[in-house]
Design a protein around this motif. Structure first.
Motif, PDB file in Angstrom:
ATOM      1  N   LEU A  17       0.803  -1.222   0.000  1.00  0.00           N
ATOM      2  CA  LEU A  17       0.000   0.000   0.000  1.00  0.00           C
ATOM      3  C   LEU A  17       0.836   1.272   0.000  1.00  0.00           C
ATOM      4  CD1 LEU A  17      -2.815   1.239   0.037  1.00  0.00           C
ATOM      5  CD2 LEU A  17      -2.693   1.207   2.545  1.00  0.00           C
ATOM      6  N   GLU A  18       1.945   1.274   0.695  1.00  0.00           N
ATOM      7  CA  GLU A  18       2.759   2.502   0.738  1.00  0.00           C
ATOM      8  C   GLU A  18       3.205   2.917  -0.662  1.00  0.00           C
ATOM      9  OE1 GLU A  18       5.805   2.488   3.778  1.00  0.00           O
ATOM     10  OE2 GLU A  18       4.543   1.190   5.012  1.00  0.00           O
ATOM     11  N   ALA A  19       3.717   1.975  -1.427  1.00  0.00           N
ATOM     12  CA  ALA A  19       4.164   2.278  -2.788  1.00  0.00           C
ATOM     13  C   ALA A  19       2.978   2.632  -3.684  1.00  0.00           C
ATOM     14  CB  ALA A  19       4.942   1.102  -3.371  1.00  0.00           C
ATOM     15  N   LEU A  20       1.863   1.893  -3.539  1.00  0.00           N
ATOM     16  CA  LEU A  20       0.666   2.167  -4.336  1.00  0.00           C
ATOM     17  C   LEU A  20       0.167   3.579  -4.055  1.00  0.00           C
ATOM     18  CD1 LEU A  20      -2.297  -0.128  -5.076  1.00  0.00           C
ATOM     19  CD2 LEU A  20      -2.729   2.102  -4.104  1.00  0.00           C
ATOM     20  N   ALA A  21       0.076   3.954  -2.782  1.00  0.00           N
ATOM     21  CA  ALA A  21      -0.434   5.282  -2.421  1.00  0.00           C
ATOM     22  C   ALA A  21       0.467   6.383  -2.960  1.00  0.00           C
ATOM     23  CB  ALA A  21      -0.584   5.387  -0.905  1.00  0.00           C
ATOM     24  N   ASP A  22       1.781   6.205  -2.871  1.00  0.00           N
ATOM     25  CA  ASP A  22       2.713   7.205  -3.397  1.00  0.00           C
ATOM     26  C   ASP A  22       2.528   7.381  -4.904  1.00  0.00           C
ATOM     27  OD1 ASP A  22       3.849   7.648  -0.903  1.00  0.00           O
ATOM     28  OD2 ASP A  22       5.630   6.432  -1.300  1.00  0.00           O
ATOM     29  N   ARG A  23       2.448   6.257  -5.621  1.00  0.00           N
ATOM     30  CA  ARG A  23       2.310   6.302  -7.078  1.00  0.00           C
ATOM     31  C   ARG A  23       0.988   6.946  -7.488  1.00  0.00           C
ATOM     32  NH1 ARG A  23      -0.151   2.891 -10.553  1.00  0.00           N
ATOM     33  NH2 ARG A  23      -0.464   1.309  -8.963  1.00  0.00           N
ATOM     34  N   VAL A  24      -0.091   6.527  -6.846  1.00  0.00           N
ATOM     35  CA  VAL A  24      -1.427   7.006  -7.198  1.00  0.00           C
ATOM     36  C   VAL A  24      -1.586   8.487  -6.855  1.00  0.00           C
ATOM     37  CG1 VAL A  24      -3.891   6.746  -6.658  1.00  0.00           C
ATOM     38  CG2 VAL A  24      -2.472   4.723  -7.056  1.00  0.00           C
ATOM     39  N   ALA A  25      -1.174   8.885  -5.660  1.00  0.00           N
ATOM     40  CA  ALA A  25      -1.289  10.296  -5.269  1.00  0.00           C
ATOM     41  C   ALA A  25      -0.428  11.169  -6.172  1.00  0.00           C
ATOM     42  CB  ALA A  25      -0.902  10.466  -3.806  1.00  0.00           C
ATOM     43  N   GLY A  26       0.766  10.708  -6.500  1.00  0.00           N
ATOM     44  CA  GLY A  26       1.630  11.462  -7.397  1.00  0.00           C
ATOM     45  C   GLY A  26       0.990  11.659  -8.755  1.00  0.00           C
ATOM     46  N   ALA A  27       0.391  10.608  -9.289  1.00  0.00           N
ATOM     47  CA  ALA A  27      -0.271  10.697 -10.590  1.00  0.00           C
ATOM     48  C   ALA A  27      -1.472  11.633 -10.544  1.00  0.00           C
ATOM     49  CB  ALA A  27      -0.698   9.304 -11.064  1.00  0.00           C
ATOM     50  N   ALA A  28      -2.260  11.540  -9.478  1.00  0.00           N
ATOM     51  CA  ALA A  28      -3.452  12.387  -9.356  1.00  0.00           C
ATOM     52  C   ALA A  28      -3.064  13.859  -9.241  1.00  0.00           C
ATOM     53  CB  ALA A  28      -4.280  11.958  -8.145  1.00  0.00           C
ATOM     54  N   LEU A  34      -0.613  20.031  -9.896  1.00  0.00           N
ATOM     55  CA  LEU A  34      -0.063  20.375  -8.587  1.00  0.00           C
ATOM     56  C   LEU A  34       1.303  19.727  -8.407  1.00  0.00           C
ATOM     57  CD1 LEU A  34      -3.330  19.927  -6.510  1.00  0.00           C
ATOM     58  CD2 LEU A  34      -2.240  22.084  -7.170  1.00  0.00           C
ATOM     59  N   ASP A  35       2.135  20.336  -7.612  1.00  0.00           N
ATOM     60  CA  ASP A  35       3.475  19.825  -7.345  1.00  0.00           C
ATOM     61  C   ASP A  35       3.387  18.656  -6.374  1.00  0.00           C
ATOM     62  OD1 ASP A  35       6.112  19.322  -6.741  1.00  0.00           O
ATOM     63  OD2 ASP A  35       6.550  21.338  -5.994  1.00  0.00           O
ATOM     64  N   ALA A  36       3.421  17.458  -6.914  1.00  0.00           N
ATOM     65  CA  ALA A  36       3.305  16.250  -6.086  1.00  0.00           C
ATOM     66  C   ALA A  36       4.442  16.163  -5.076  1.00  0.00           C
ATOM     67  CB  ALA A  36       3.273  15.002  -6.971  1.00  0.00           C
ATOM     68  N   GLY A  37       5.607  16.684  -5.426  1.00  0.00           N
ATOM     69  CA  GLY A  37       6.749  16.623  -4.527  1.00  0.00           C
ATOM     70  C   GLY A  37       6.582  17.481  -3.293  1.00  0.00           C
ATOM     71  N   ALA A  38       5.696  18.470  -3.343  1.00  0.00           N
ATOM     72  CA  ALA A  38       5.486  19.362  -2.204  1.00  0.00           C
ATOM     73  C   ALA A  38       4.302  18.940  -1.340  1.00  0.00           C
ATOM     74  CB  ALA A  38       5.269  20.786  -2.704  1.00  0.00           C
ATOM     75  N   GLY A 157      -5.297   7.374 -16.813  1.00  0.00           N
ATOM     76  CA  GLY A 157      -3.862   7.614 -16.879  1.00  0.00           C
ATOM     77  C   GLY A 157      -3.050   6.554 -16.155  1.00  0.00           C
ATOM     78  N   LEU A 158      -3.695   5.873 -15.216  1.00  0.00           N
ATOM     79  CA  LEU A 158      -3.062   4.776 -14.477  1.00  0.00           C
ATOM     80  C   LEU A 158      -3.380   3.415 -15.103  1.00  0.00           C
ATOM     81  CD1 LEU A 158      -3.799   6.136 -10.892  1.00  0.00           C
ATOM     82  CD2 LEU A 158      -1.517   5.825 -11.913  1.00  0.00           C
ATOM     83  N   GLY A 159      -4.068   3.437 -16.252  1.00  0.00           N
ATOM     84  CA  GLY A 159      -4.384   2.201 -16.957  1.00  0.00           C
ATOM     85  C   GLY A 159      -5.608   1.472 -16.448  1.00  0.00           C
ATOM     86  N   LEU A 160      -6.494   2.186 -15.725  1.00  0.00           N
ATOM     87  CA  LEU A 160      -7.695   1.543 -15.175  1.00  0.00           C
ATOM     88  C   LEU A 160      -8.952   2.077 -15.859  1.00  0.00           C
ATOM     89  CD1 LEU A 160      -6.844   1.562 -11.365  1.00  0.00           C
ATOM     90  CD2 LEU A 160      -6.496  -0.255 -13.036  1.00  0.00           C
ATOM     91  N   GLU A 161      -9.973   1.244 -15.872  1.00  0.00           N
ATOM     92  CA  GLU A 161     -11.245   1.613 -16.491  1.00  0.00           C
ATOM     93  C   GLU A 161     -12.023   2.575 -15.606  1.00  0.00           C
ATOM     94  OE1 GLU A 161     -13.477  -1.863 -17.512  1.00  0.00           O
ATOM     95  OE2 GLU A 161     -11.844  -2.699 -18.700  1.00  0.00           O
ATOM     96  N   ASN A 162     -12.975   3.259 -16.206  1.00  0.00           N
ATOM     97  CA  ASN A 162     -13.867   4.165 -15.491  1.00  0.00           C
ATOM     98  C   ASN A 162     -14.709   3.347 -14.504  1.00  0.00           C
ATOM     99  OD1 ASN A 162     -15.938   5.874 -14.651  1.00  0.00           O
ATOM    100  ND2 ASN A 162     -16.170   6.816 -16.662  1.00  0.00           N
ATOM    101  N   PRO A 163     -14.596   3.615 -13.201  1.00  0.00           N
ATOM    102  CA  PRO A 163     -15.351   2.837 -12.218  1.00  0.00           C
ATOM    103  C   PRO A 163     -16.832   3.177 -12.199  1.00  0.00           C
ATOM    104  CG  PRO A 163     -14.153   4.583 -11.133  1.00  0.00           C
ATOM    105  CD  PRO A 163     -13.734   4.605 -12.579  1.00  0.00           C
ATOM    106  N   TYR A 164     -17.225   4.213 -12.908  1.00  0.00           N
ATOM    107  CA  TYR A 164     -18.626   4.619 -12.918  1.00  0.00           C
ATOM    108  C   TYR A 164     -19.397   4.078 -14.119  1.00  0.00           C
ATOM    109  CZ  TYR A 164     -17.040   7.443  -9.110  1.00  0.00           C
ATOM    110  OH  TYR A 164     -16.495   7.836  -7.909  1.00  0.00           O
ATOM    111  N   ILE A 165     -18.773   3.207 -14.884  1.00  0.00           N
ATOM    112  CA  ILE A 165     -19.452   2.531 -15.989  1.00  0.00           C
ATOM    113  C   ILE A 165     -19.759   1.109 -15.525  1.00  0.00           C
ATOM    114  CG2 ILE A 165     -19.270   1.727 -18.375  1.00  0.00           C
ATOM    115  CD1 ILE A 165     -19.279   4.758 -18.196  1.00  0.00           C
ATOM    116  N   VAL A 166     -21.025   0.762 -15.508  1.00  0.00           N
ATOM    117  CA  VAL A 166     -21.410  -0.587 -15.084  1.00  0.00           C
ATOM    118  C   VAL A 166     -21.323  -1.535 -16.261  1.00  0.00           C
ATOM    119  CG1 VAL A 166     -22.816   0.127 -13.113  1.00  0.00           C
ATOM    120  CG2 VAL A 166     -23.865  -0.015 -15.355  1.00  0.00           C
ATOM    121  N   ALA A 167     -21.468  -2.809 -16.015  1.00  0.00           N
ATOM    122  CA  ALA A 167     -21.217  -3.854 -17.003  1.00  0.00           C
ATOM    123  C   ALA A 167     -21.926  -3.648 -18.338  1.00  0.00           C
ATOM    124  CB  ALA A 167     -21.577  -5.214 -16.426  1.00  0.00           C
ATOM    125  N   ASP A 168     -23.148  -3.105 -18.321  1.00  0.00           N
ATOM    126  CA  ASP A 168     -23.885  -2.950 -19.579  1.00  0.00           C
ATOM    127  C   ASP A 168     -23.516  -1.679 -20.341  1.00  0.00           C
ATOM    128  OD1 ASP A 168     -25.084  -0.951 -18.120  1.00  0.00           O
ATOM    129  OD2 ASP A 168     -27.103  -1.812 -18.171  1.00  0.00           O
TER     130      ASP A 168
END
Length: 174
Positions: A17-28, A34-38, A157-168
């Protein structure tokens, strides 16, 4: 940027989770210009019992939830569907954004129900929590449209699908 991750439930270790959170927050943050480093963000990785206590204490809802956020400052827009204020760095140049808590149990149940990998669902919820820290919300329809659109862009941008689109193919919460 390093998200200050506090792991109270060892099951979170399986997701790194630590690495995932860093990567995801940085990308967002980068997506938002925004300056992710700050940025300064804390993430509490807990279980349903702990998040239920937090949910009761801060929202008056004595039940577990997937993610909670405590913004360092109110950046919410003045009008529904408007853009939140940009966070201002403190005198040291740091962007103090706030705190997020996430529950393993609820996340695992939701991921299983949606037939999604846990890592993908948690990625979405870290983005979701971070956007709340930045003044985005989803109570009003106009605000939800803005927030969900940003979530979908960041996740794409992280390679994931839109979570607000349901199966149909229809739009709706998942």
């Amino acid at each position: 940027m390093a998200v200050d991750t506090i792991i109270e439930d060892d099951r979170w270790q399986a997701l790194a989770l630590e690495a995932l959170a860093d990567r995801v927050a940085g990308a967002a943050l980068s997506h938002l210009g925004l300056d992710a480093g700050a940025a300064d963000v804390s993430l509490l990785a807990c279980d349903d019992a702990r998040i239920a206590v937090l949910n009761a204490e801060f929202r008056g809802k004595p039940s577990p939830t997937n993610v909670l956020s405590w913004p360092a400052e109110d950046l919410s827009p003045d009008t529904p569907g408007g853009m939140p204020l940009a966070p201002e760095p403190d005198p040291t140049g740091e962007l103090v954004l706030g705190d997020i808590a996430i529950s393993w149990d609820t996340c695992a149940r939701e991921a299983e129900a949606a037939d999604k990998p846990m890592q993908d669902h948690v990625t979405h919820l870290v983005v979701h929590g971070l956007l709340h820290l930045l003044g985005y919300d989803h109570v009003e329809d106009a605000d939800a449209t803005v927030m969900e659109g940003l979530e979908a862009e960041i996740l794409a941008g992280l390679g994931l699908e839109n979570p607000y689109i349901v199966a149909d193919g229809a739009e709706g919460p998942v």
